[in-house]
Design a protein around this motif. Structure first.
Motif, PDB file in Angstrom:
ATOM      1  N   SER A 169       0.661  -1.115  -0.048  1.00 42.42           N
ATOM      2  CA  SER A 169      -0.059  -0.010   0.044  1.00 42.42           C
ATOM      3  C   SER A 169       0.693   1.198  -0.043  1.00 42.42           C
ATOM      4  O   SER A 169       1.975   1.305   0.615  1.00 42.42           O
ATOM      5  CB  SER A 169      -0.743   0.039   1.180  1.00 42.42           C
ATOM      6  OG  SER A 169      -1.840  -0.996   1.233  1.00 42.42           O
ATOM      7  N   LEU A 170       0.013   2.285  -0.507  1.00 45.76           N
ATOM      8  CA  LEU A 170       1.018   3.569  -0.448  1.00 45.76           C
ATOM      9  C   LEU A 170      -0.180   4.537  -0.439  1.00 45.76           C
ATOM     10  O   LEU A 170      -1.333   4.440  -0.853  1.00 45.76           O
ATOM     11  CB  LEU A 170       1.597   3.858  -1.854  1.00 45.76           C
ATOM     12  CG  LEU A 170       3.101   3.313  -1.989  1.00 45.76           C
ATOM     13  CD1 LEU A 170       3.510   3.612  -3.312  1.00 45.76           C
ATOM     14  CD2 LEU A 170       4.218   3.977  -0.750  1.00 45.76           C
ATOM     15  N   ARG A 171      -0.001   5.798   0.313  1.00 46.74           N
ATOM     16  CA  ARG A 171      -0.932   6.954   0.149  1.00 46.74           C
ATOM     17  C   ARG A 171      -0.105   7.934  -0.467  1.00 46.74           C
ATOM     18  O   ARG A 171       0.979   8.644   0.313  1.00 46.74           O
ATOM     19  CB  ARG A 171      -1.254   7.216   1.853  1.00 46.74           C
ATOM     20  CG  ARG A 171      -2.289   8.199   1.853  1.00 46.74           C
ATOM     21  CD  ARG A 171      -2.446   8.720   3.305  1.00 46.74           C
ATOM     22  NE  ARG A 171      -3.707   9.529   3.550  1.00 46.74           N
ATOM     23  CZ  ARG A 171      -4.061  10.550   4.379  1.00 46.74           C
ATOM     24  NH1 ARG A 171      -2.874  10.745   5.143  1.00 46.74           N
ATOM     25  NH2 ARG A 171      -5.230  10.908   4.499  1.00 46.74           N
ATOM     26  N   LEU A 172      -0.628   8.467  -1.611  1.00 47.41           N
ATOM     27  CA  LEU A 172      -0.189   9.885  -2.054  1.00 47.41           C
ATOM     28  C   LEU A 172      -1.116  10.873  -1.714  1.00 47.41           C
ATOM     29  O   LEU A 172      -2.085  10.927  -1.270  1.00 47.41           O
ATOM     30  CB  LEU A 172      -0.524   9.736  -3.605  1.00 47.41           C
ATOM     31  CG  LEU A 172      -0.103   8.197  -4.326  1.00 47.41           C
ATOM     32  CD1 LEU A 172      -0.257   8.604  -5.891  1.00 47.41           C
ATOM     33  CD2 LEU A 172       1.414   8.255  -3.957  1.00 47.41           C
ATOM     34  N   SER A 202      -3.409  -3.067  -2.170  1.00 46.28           N
ATOM     35  CA  SER A 202      -3.570  -4.114  -3.075  1.00 46.28           C
ATOM     36  C   SER A 202      -2.841  -3.899  -4.535  1.00 46.28           C
ATOM     37  O   SER A 202      -3.039  -4.059  -5.479  1.00 46.28           O
ATOM     38  CB  SER A 202      -4.777  -4.915  -3.363  1.00 46.28           C
ATOM     39  OG  SER A 202      -5.194  -5.221  -2.273  1.00 46.28           O
ATOM     40  N   LEU A 203      -1.702  -3.122  -4.369  1.00 45.58           N
ATOM     41  CA  LEU A 203      -0.816  -2.699  -5.491  1.00 45.58           C
ATOM     42  C   LEU A 203      -0.448  -3.888  -6.565  1.00 45.58           C
ATOM     43  O   LEU A 203      -0.016  -4.794  -5.897  1.00 45.58           O
ATOM     44  CB  LEU A 203       0.165  -1.556  -5.078  1.00 45.58           C
ATOM     45  CG  LEU A 203      -0.215  -0.274  -4.662  1.00 45.58           C
ATOM     46  CD1 LEU A 203       0.878   0.332  -3.934  1.00 45.58           C
ATOM     47  CD2 LEU A 203      -0.700   0.561  -5.950  1.00 45.58           C
ATOM     48  N   LYS A 204      -0.548  -3.400  -7.588  1.00 47.31           N
ATOM     49  CA  LYS A 204      -0.137  -4.388  -8.584  1.00 47.31           C
ATOM     50  C   LYS A 204       1.179  -3.900  -9.505  1.00 47.31           C
ATOM     51  O   LYS A 204       1.164  -2.541  -9.501  1.00 47.31           O
ATOM     52  CB  LYS A 204      -1.386  -4.752  -9.628  1.00 47.31           C
ATOM     53  CG  LYS A 204      -2.461  -5.421  -8.893  1.00 47.31           C
ATOM     54  CD  LYS A 204      -3.544  -5.454  -9.969  1.00 47.31           C
ATOM     55  CE  LYS A 204      -4.800  -6.088  -9.273  1.00 47.31           C
ATOM     56  NZ  LYS A 204      -6.029  -6.359 -10.218  1.00 47.31           N
ATOM     57  N   PRO A 205       1.823  -4.662 -10.292  1.00 46.40           N
ATOM     58  CA  PRO A 205       2.965  -4.041 -10.896  1.00 46.40           C
ATOM     59  C   PRO A 205       2.235  -3.234 -12.190  1.00 46.40           C
ATOM     60  O   PRO A 205       3.103  -2.303 -12.475  1.00 46.40           O
ATOM     61  CB  PRO A 205       3.543  -5.439 -11.490  1.00 46.40           C
ATOM     62  CG  PRO A 205       3.380  -6.476 -10.504  1.00 46.40           C
ATOM     63  CD  PRO A 205       1.869  -6.256 -10.073  1.00 46.40           C
ATOM     64  N   GLU A 206       1.110  -3.547 -12.501  1.00 42.39           N
ATOM     65  CA  GLU A 206       0.735  -2.538 -13.568  1.00 42.39           C
ATOM     66  C   GLU A 206       0.339  -1.482 -13.149  1.00 42.39           C
ATOM     67  O   GLU A 206      -0.365  -0.253 -13.855  1.00 42.39           O
ATOM     68  CB  GLU A 206      -0.605  -3.281 -14.288  1.00 42.39           C
ATOM     69  CG  GLU A 206      -1.628  -3.856 -13.430  1.00 42.39           C
ATOM     70  CD  GLU A 206      -1.329  -5.581 -13.122  1.00 42.39           C
ATOM     71  OE1 GLU A 206      -0.199  -5.901 -12.976  1.00 42.39           O
ATOM     72  OE2 GLU A 206      -2.372  -6.039 -13.140  1.00 42.39           O
ATOM     73  N   ASP A 207       0.192  -1.038 -11.714  1.00 44.47           N
ATOM     74  CA  ASP A 207      -0.035   0.086 -11.055  1.00 44.47           C
ATOM     75  C   ASP A 207       1.280   1.047 -11.419  1.00 44.47           C
ATOM     76  O   ASP A 207       1.201   2.212 -11.228  1.00 44.47           O
ATOM     77  CB  ASP A 207      -0.290   0.024  -9.750  1.00 44.47           C
ATOM     78  CG  ASP A 207      -1.593  -0.500  -9.570  1.00 44.47           C
ATOM     79  OD1 ASP A 207      -1.769  -1.393  -8.485  1.00 44.47           O
ATOM     80  OD2 ASP A 207      -2.641  -0.311 -10.204  1.00 44.47           O
ATOM     81  N   THR A 208       2.134   0.529 -11.534  1.00 42.91           N
ATOM     82  CA  THR A 208       3.480   1.435 -11.880  1.00 42.91           C
ATOM     83  C   THR A 208       3.282   2.394 -12.745  1.00 42.91           C
ATOM     84  O   THR A 208       3.155   2.174 -13.859  1.00 42.91           O
ATOM     85  CB  THR A 208       4.586   0.464 -12.178  1.00 42.91           C
ATOM     86  OG1 THR A 208       5.088  -0.359 -11.183  1.00 42.91           O
ATOM     87  CG2 THR A 208       6.080   1.394 -12.467  1.00 42.91           C
ATOM     88  N   ALA A 209       3.609   3.861 -12.332  1.00 45.03           N
ATOM     89  CA  ALA A 209       3.417   5.076 -13.287  1.00 45.03           C
ATOM     90  C   ALA A 209       3.848   6.042 -12.248  1.00 45.03           C
ATOM     91  O   ALA A 209       3.933   6.080 -11.414  1.00 45.03           O
ATOM     92  CB  ALA A 209       1.915   5.026 -13.524  1.00 45.03           C
ATOM     93  N   VAL A 210       3.921   7.297 -13.186  1.00 40.38           N
ATOM     94  CA  VAL A 210       3.993   8.438 -12.464  1.00 40.38           C
ATOM     95  C   VAL A 210       2.632   8.688 -12.014  1.00 40.38           C
ATOM     96  O   VAL A 210       1.734   8.892 -13.171  1.00 40.38           O
ATOM     97  CB  VAL A 210       4.819   9.667 -13.316  1.00 40.38           C
ATOM     98  CG1 VAL A 210       4.859  10.941 -12.468  1.00 40.38           C
ATOM     99  CG2 VAL A 210       6.104   9.148 -13.468  1.00 40.38           C
ATOM    100  N   TYR A 211       2.203   9.560 -10.885  1.00 40.14           N
ATOM    101  CA  TYR A 211       1.167   9.793 -10.525  1.00 40.14           C
ATOM    102  C   TYR A 211       0.828  11.294 -10.604  1.00 40.14           C
ATOM    103  O   TYR A 211       1.781  11.802  -9.640  1.00 40.14           O
ATOM    104  CB  TYR A 211       0.553   9.020  -9.316  1.00 40.14           C
ATOM    105  CG  TYR A 211       0.251   7.697  -9.406  1.00 40.14           C
ATOM    106  CD1 TYR A 211       1.129   6.723  -9.723  1.00 40.14           C
ATOM    107  CD2 TYR A 211      -1.187   7.167  -9.367  1.00 40.14           C
ATOM    108  CE1 TYR A 211       0.650   5.339 -10.008  1.00 40.14           C
ATOM    109  CE2 TYR A 211      -1.583   6.014  -9.510  1.00 40.14           C
ATOM    110  CZ  TYR A 211      -0.583   5.192  -9.799  1.00 40.14           C
ATOM    111  OH  TYR A 211      -1.028   3.618 -10.140  1.00 40.14           O
TER     112      TYR A 211
END
Length: 117
Positions: free
Chosen positions: A17-20, A84-93
């Protein structure tokens, strides 16, 4: 001058998990619908989550049930809780706002999210 500053990204393992956070200044934050966007390498920027000035939310199908957008008008800040982060969530937000077709500000630098084991 309107400023947007995203933070909270990093490297996380799949399932983590991460919180932006997205802090804004120089404008009347509360009147804007706010959105979190992401851009992966070689892909176009896409809208991930949106919250209206009244607090209604909607999400891209790819993140429904995993991501939660919220806002604190007293702090002029919008958040994105990502579980529940997935590799496909990799990106600049990135975050930005919209009010009757007018954007809150210029696109900022964003915050990098990398999901990898």
């Amino acid at each position: 001058q309107v400023q947007i500053v995203e933070s909270g990204g990093g490297l996380v393992q799949p399932g983590g998990s991460l919180r932006l956070s997205c802090a804004t200044s120089g404008t009347i934050f509360s009147i804007y619908a706010m959105g979190w966007y992401r851009q992966a390498p070689g892909k176009q920027r896409e809208l991930v989550a949106r919250i209206t000035s009244a607090g209604s939310t909607n999400y891209a199908d790819s993140v429904k049930g995993r991501f939660t957008i919220s806002r604190d008008n007293a702090k002029n800040t919008v958040y994105l809780q990502m579980n529940s982060l997935k590799p496909e969530d990799t990106a600049v937000y990135y975050c930005n706002g919209e009010n009757y077709g007018r954007r809150l500000g210029s696109w900022a630098q964003g915050t990098q999210v990398t999901v990898s084991s």
